[in-house]
Design a protein around this motif. Structure first.
Motif, short mmCIF file in Angstrom:
data_model
loop_
_atom_site.label_atom_id
_atom_site.label_comp_id
_atom_site.label_asym_id
_atom_site.label_seq_id
_atom_site.Cartn_x
_atom_site.Cartn_y
_atom_site.Cartn_z
N SER A 1 0.84 -1.20 0.00
CA SER A 1 0.00 0.00 0.00
C SER A 1 0.87 1.25 0.00
O SER A 1 1.88 1.30 0.70
CB SER A 1 -0.93 0.01 1.22
OG SER A 1 -0.19 0.02 2.43
N THR A 2 0.48 2.23 -0.79
CA THR A 2 1.20 3.51 -0.87
C THR A 2 0.22 4.63 -0.54
O THR A 2 -0.88 4.68 -1.10
CB THR A 2 1.79 3.72 -2.27
OG1 THR A 2 2.77 2.71 -2.52
CG2 THR A 2 2.44 5.08 -2.39
N SER A 3 0.65 5.54 0.35
CA SER A 3 -0.26 6.57 0.85
C SER A 3 0.28 7.97 0.59
O SER A 3 1.49 8.17 0.46
CB SER A 3 -0.48 6.37 2.36
OG SER A 3 -1.14 7.48 2.92
N HIS A 4 -0.63 8.92 0.58
CA HIS A 4 -0.26 10.33 0.45
C HIS A 4 0.49 10.85 1.67
O HIS A 4 0.99 11.98 1.65
CB HIS A 4 -1.51 11.19 0.22
CG HIS A 4 -1.98 11.16 -1.20
ND1 HIS A 4 -3.07 11.88 -1.65
CD2 HIS A 4 -1.51 10.50 -2.28
CE1 HIS A 4 -3.25 11.66 -2.93
NE2 HIS A 4 -2.32 10.83 -3.33
N ASP A 5 0.55 10.07 2.75
CA ASP A 5 1.34 10.52 3.90
C ASP A 5 2.84 10.32 3.65
O ASP A 5 3.66 10.63 4.52
CB ASP A 5 0.91 9.81 5.18
CG ASP A 5 1.20 8.30 5.16
OD1 ASP A 5 1.81 7.81 4.20
OD2 ASP A 5 0.80 7.61 6.12
N GLY A 6 3.21 9.81 2.47
CA GLY A 6 4.62 9.66 2.11
C GLY A 6 5.21 8.32 2.46
O GLY A 6 6.44 8.16 2.43
N SER A 7 4.37 7.34 2.79
CA SER A 7 4.89 6.04 3.19
C SER A 7 4.30 4.92 2.36
O SER A 7 3.25 5.08 1.72
CB SER A 7 4.59 5.78 4.68
OG SER A 7 3.20 5.58 4.88
N ALA A 8 4.98 3.77 2.37
CA ALA A 8 4.48 2.55 1.76
C ALA A 8 4.65 1.42 2.77
O ALA A 8 5.65 1.36 3.50
CB ALA A 8 5.24 2.23 0.47
N ARG A 9 3.66 0.53 2.82
CA ARG A 9 3.70 -0.60 3.76
C ARG A 9 3.56 -1.92 3.01
O ARG A 9 2.99 -1.99 1.91
CB ARG A 9 2.57 -0.49 4.79
CG ARG A 9 2.78 0.56 5.85
CD ARG A 9 1.72 0.50 6.93
NE ARG A 9 1.92 1.52 7.95
CZ ARG A 9 2.67 1.38 9.02
NH1 ARG A 9 3.29 0.21 9.23
NH2 ARG A 9 2.81 2.36 9.88
N CYS A 10 4.08 -2.96 3.65
CA CYS A 10 3.92 -4.32 3.17
C CYS A 10 3.14 -5.09 4.23
O CYS A 10 3.62 -5.26 5.35
CB CYS A 10 5.27 -4.97 2.90
SG CYS A 10 5.15 -6.71 2.41
N GLY A 11 1.95 -5.52 3.87
CA GLY A 11 1.16 -6.33 4.78
C GLY A 11 1.43 -7.80 4.56
O GLY A 11 1.43 -8.28 3.43
N ASP A 12 1.68 -8.53 5.63
CA ASP A 12 1.96 -9.96 5.57
C ASP A 12 0.89 -10.69 6.38
O ASP A 12 0.86 -10.59 7.61
CB ASP A 12 3.35 -10.26 6.12
CG ASP A 12 3.83 -11.66 5.81
OD1 ASP A 12 3.00 -12.59 5.89
OD2 ASP A 12 5.02 -11.83 5.49
N ILE A 13 0.01 -11.42 5.68
CA ILE A 13 -1.09 -12.09 6.36
C ILE A 13 -0.58 -13.24 7.22
O ILE A 13 -1.17 -13.56 8.26
CB ILE A 13 -2.12 -12.60 5.33
CG1 ILE A 13 -2.61 -11.44 4.47
CG2 ILE A 13 -3.29 -13.28 6.02
CD1 ILE A 13 -3.25 -10.32 5.25
N VAL A 14 0.52 -13.86 6.82
CA VAL A 14 1.09 -14.95 7.61
C VAL A 14 1.64 -14.41 8.92
O VAL A 14 1.37 -14.94 10.01
CB VAL A 14 2.17 -15.69 6.82
CG1 VAL A 14 2.84 -16.76 7.68
CG2 VAL A 14 1.59 -16.31 5.56
N LYS A 15 2.43 -13.34 8.85
CA LYS A 15 2.99 -12.74 10.06
C LYS A 15 1.99 -11.86 10.80
O LYS A 15 2.22 -11.48 11.94
CB LYS A 15 4.22 -11.89 9.69
CG LYS A 15 5.37 -12.69 9.12
CD LYS A 15 6.54 -11.78 8.80
CE LYS A 15 7.72 -12.54 8.24
NZ LYS A 15 8.85 -11.65 7.90
N ARG A 16 0.91 -11.50 10.11
CA ARG A 16 -0.14 -10.65 10.67
C ARG A 16 0.38 -9.27 11.05
O ARG A 16 0.04 -8.71 12.11
CB ARG A 16 -0.79 -11.33 11.89
CG ARG A 16 -1.38 -12.70 11.56
CD ARG A 16 -2.11 -13.30 12.75
NE ARG A 16 -2.57 -14.65 12.42
CZ ARG A 16 -3.32 -15.40 13.23
NH1 ARG A 16 -3.68 -14.92 14.41
NH2 ARG A 16 -3.70 -16.60 12.86
#
Length: 491
Positions: free
Chosen positions: A238-253
């Motif tokens: 996910s990439t946001s206008h707050d200037g950050s990007a995240r990686c979501g990992d469903i396995v690691k939650r």
């Protein structure tokens, strides 16, 4: 009509016998007052004064008295549009047992329009333990199976035939508190799994198999781009206008920060927002508001491998060429669509391989499945088709310009024309026409089909398609999903 009574002869004689001899010893003022008094007496005798008063009373208009509005003692708010208020219509569908959306941060709802929260500074956000059952079921359904029938590889006439059979078999589904900015559909064949990013920085995960969803606050600003990882089906970017990007990992939650922008010669009172991402050899290319594109290592938090200044203003979208991976395409807010070579990325400005000029700012530009075509969405109310089979100067002129109303206004997310997965001649886009619809075009500019339904009551400006199946999902301005499919696909 007003009537004046006739005077009797005796009264007329009295008037005529009045003498002015006695006035000789009076002063001028006394004589004047005496004459005025006599005139009044004569008018009274003649009935003129009474007639005048009666006439005035008849002609005088009575001034209407405005009644004071009763004070509103009720605490109930005035009736307003449910759509503008982001409230569900009474006939809309809610997930079973859902009274309100579940979020990992209830206090943040008080400041949902503020950029002063601190999710950008939280390196990792974990999924709550109470969602364990939901995550376990989701994890099972994320397993990808080979498609029994790949809708997107059908011949054109069969493709259109299937399109005409699609409908909304369920009412819209509330998955987000605010306006949907981005959508992603997982390639799973087990269940329809949709991720939605909204105006407030939330990401919602919806699993159609169980008719369940969860919403997580992960960013401080709109989530402009969201996608499922192509090399790991259990990850989400996910990439946001707050200037950050995240990686979501469903396995690691967990949802972990992998990128944060830096201030590049700008006032710190202005946000250098991130706008879009695309995959490149298990890394990400991320565009941002300063006009830069950064190459990010997804395995190491906030590690920028390389960067290039591509445009003077914001990068709207960025995409790697489907086949020639070292080339990437960007659209900008200054009327430029440019093709770049990743191998030439430096900290300084980079020279484009090709430039596709447009008269106004862009909202998107994307390659087709094999890279032989490119479609751009421009704020001059046109969609342009380019033949990019050969990447030379001859391809910079559009082969077709399709008129299309792209002005969604302040309260809707912008349109982005996108290619159907696996196809080089058909693309889809939202529409401002009524009745509400999603349009599917071919490169000649013909509308192959309008996806419409009595259950579709709002504009769907954000649209995604299942990678293999005939399932189109539209997101609207109040956080609802509109799902078009065959009836069998959702049972």
């Amino acid at each position: 009509m007003i009537k004046i009574d006739n005077l009797s002869p005796s009264k007329m004689d009295d008037i005529e016998s009045m003498s002015d001899d006695e006035d000789e010893n009076l002063t001028y003022e006394q004589q004047r007052e005496k004459r005025m008094k006599k005139n009044e007496e004569m008018l009274d005798i003649l009935g003129v004064n009474q007639a005048a008063k009666t006439l005035v009373n008849c002609l005088q208009k009575q001034t209407p008295v405005k009644k004071a509005k009763p004070k509103n003692t009720s605490l109930k708010p005035e009736r307003r549009s449910l759509r503008i208020a982001n409230l569900p219509a009474s006939q809309d569908y809610h997930l079973p047992g859902e009274s309100e959306l579940k979020s990992n941060n209830s206090e943040s709802s008080k400041k949902y329009d503020s950029y002063e929260t601190n999710f950008k500074d939280q390196r990792s956000i974990s999924i709550p333990e109470e969602d364990s059952d939901f995550v376990e079921k989701l994890n099972d359904d994320l397993a990808i199976k080979e498609a029994v029938k790949d809708f997107h590889v059908l011949p054109s006439h069969k493709f259109v035939h299937v399109l005409k059979s699609l409908d909304m078999y369920t009412p819209s589904i509330k998955v987000s508190e605010k306006r949907i900015y981005s959508l992603a559909i997982h390639p799973s064949e087990t269940s329809l799994i949709v991720a939605a990013g909204d105006l407030r920085g939330n990401i919602s995960l919806y699993n159609n198999k169980n008719s369940e969803m969860r919403e997580y606050r992960l960013h401080d600003a709109p989530v402009n781009c969201i996608s499922f990882c192509t090399w790991d089906p259990h990850k989400l970017f996910s990439t946001s206008h707050d200037g950050s990007a995240r990686c979501g990992d469903i396995v690691k939650r967990t949802f972990d920060i992998i990128y944060k922008t830096e201030w590049r010669n700008q006032s710190k009172s202005k946000m250098n927002h991130a706008t879009w991402h695309t995959e490149f050899e298990r890394n990400l290319l991320i565009g941002n508001g300063s006009g830069h594109v950064d190459l990010v290592d997804t395995r190491t938090p906030n590690k920028i491998i390389n960067t290039a200044w591509c445009h003077e203003r914001s990068v709207r979208t960025v995409q790697c060429h489907p086949l020639e991976k070292h080339h990437f395409l960007t659209s900008s807010g200054i009327g430029e669509v440019s093709l770049w070579d990743i191998r030439k990325m430096t900290d300084q400005s980079i020279n484009p391989v090709l430039q596709f000029e447009h008269p106004k700012s862009l909202t998107s530009a994307f390659f087709s499945a094999s890279g032989t075509k490119m479609v751009s969405t421009c704020n001059d109310d046109n969609i342009r088709i380019f033949n990019t089979e050969r990447l030379n100067s001859s391809v910079t002129k559009p082969v077709n310009i399709i008129p299309h109303n792209n002005h969604t206004g302040r309260w809707l997310s912008v349109f982005k024309a996108k290619w159907n997965p696996g196809r080089d001649n058909e693309f889809f886009v939202g529409s401002m026409l009524s009745p509400k619809r999603i349009q599917v075009y071919n490169c000649a500019g013909h509308v192959l089909h309008n996806l419409m339904s009595t259950n579709m009551t709002t504009y769907c400006s954000v649209i995604e398609v299942h990678p293999t199946q005939a399932i189109y999902v539209g997101g609207n301005g109040s956080g609802r999903l509109h799902i078009f499919s065959t009836k069998e696909q959702l049972t």
